[in-house]
Write a protein that holds these residues in place. Structure first.
Motif, mmCIF file in Angstrom:
data_model
loop_
_atom_site.group_PDB
_atom_site.id
_atom_site.type_symbol
_atom_site.label_atom_id
_atom_site.label_comp_id
_atom_site.label_asym_id
_atom_site.label_seq_id
_atom_site.Cartn_x
_atom_site.Cartn_y
_atom_site.Cartn_z
ATOM 1 N N TYR A 60 -87.371 -61.527 -7.289
ATOM 2 C CA TYR A 60 -87.373 -60.485 -8.304
ATOM 3 C C TYR A 60 -87.779 -61.062 -9.657
ATOM 4 O O TYR A 60 -87.799 -62.273 -9.859
ATOM 5 N N SER A 61 -88.093 -60.174 -10.580
ATOM 6 C CA SER A 61 -88.265 -60.552 -11.978
ATOM 7 C C SER A 61 -87.664 -59.438 -12.825
ATOM 8 O O SER A 61 -87.325 -58.367 -12.324
ATOM 9 N N ASN A 66 -86.388 -56.486 -20.793
ATOM 10 C CA ASN A 66 -85.122 -56.482 -20.044
ATOM 11 C C ASN A 66 -84.659 -55.078 -19.674
ATOM 12 O O ASN A 66 -83.467 -54.799 -19.641
ATOM 13 N N GLU A 67 -85.620 -54.205 -19.380
ATOM 14 C CA GLU A 67 -85.279 -52.834 -19.017
ATOM 15 C C GLU A 67 -85.231 -52.603 -17.517
ATOM 16 O O GLU A 67 -84.520 -51.723 -17.049
ATOM 17 N N TYR A 68 -86.003 -53.384 -16.764
ATOM 18 C CA TYR A 68 -86.133 -53.127 -15.333
ATOM 19 C C TYR A 68 -86.023 -54.411 -14.521
ATOM 20 O O TYR A 68 -86.504 -55.461 -14.941
#
Length: 86
Positions: A60-61, A66-68
């Motif tokens: 993941y990233s 930093n919203e999703y």
């Protein structure tokens, strides 16, 4: 069960225990993706383990603001499939 962060070396150790060729090829593709486009330190893949047995891997990233959380790969080795780990 526990969730652990993986370094490249620890992921490689788990991948080398896979006996199913399809799982092994997918693991190789995920590792190459992380080598080429993502950071093993910044976005360390996660692994669901029971004891020392890997059950599922999450690559993941996080978006720039930093919203999703972005899921790139989920790898469940063949022997762990169909048990609800992923």
């Amino acid at each position: 069960m526990n969730i652990i962060k993986l370094s490249k070396n620890s992921f490689l150790e788990y991948a080398l225990t896979m006996t199913n060729m399809q799982s092994l090829n997918f693991a190789k593709e995920a590792m190459q993706l992380w080598d080429n486009f993502y950071s093993w330190n910044k976005f360390a893949p996660l692994c669901l383990v029971q004891g020392n047995e890997p059950l599922c891997f999450l690559f993941y990233s996080i978006s720039q603001k930093n919203e999703y959380l972005i899921v790139h790969r989920i790898l469940t080795p063949k022997k762990s499939r169909g048990k609800g780990y992923a």
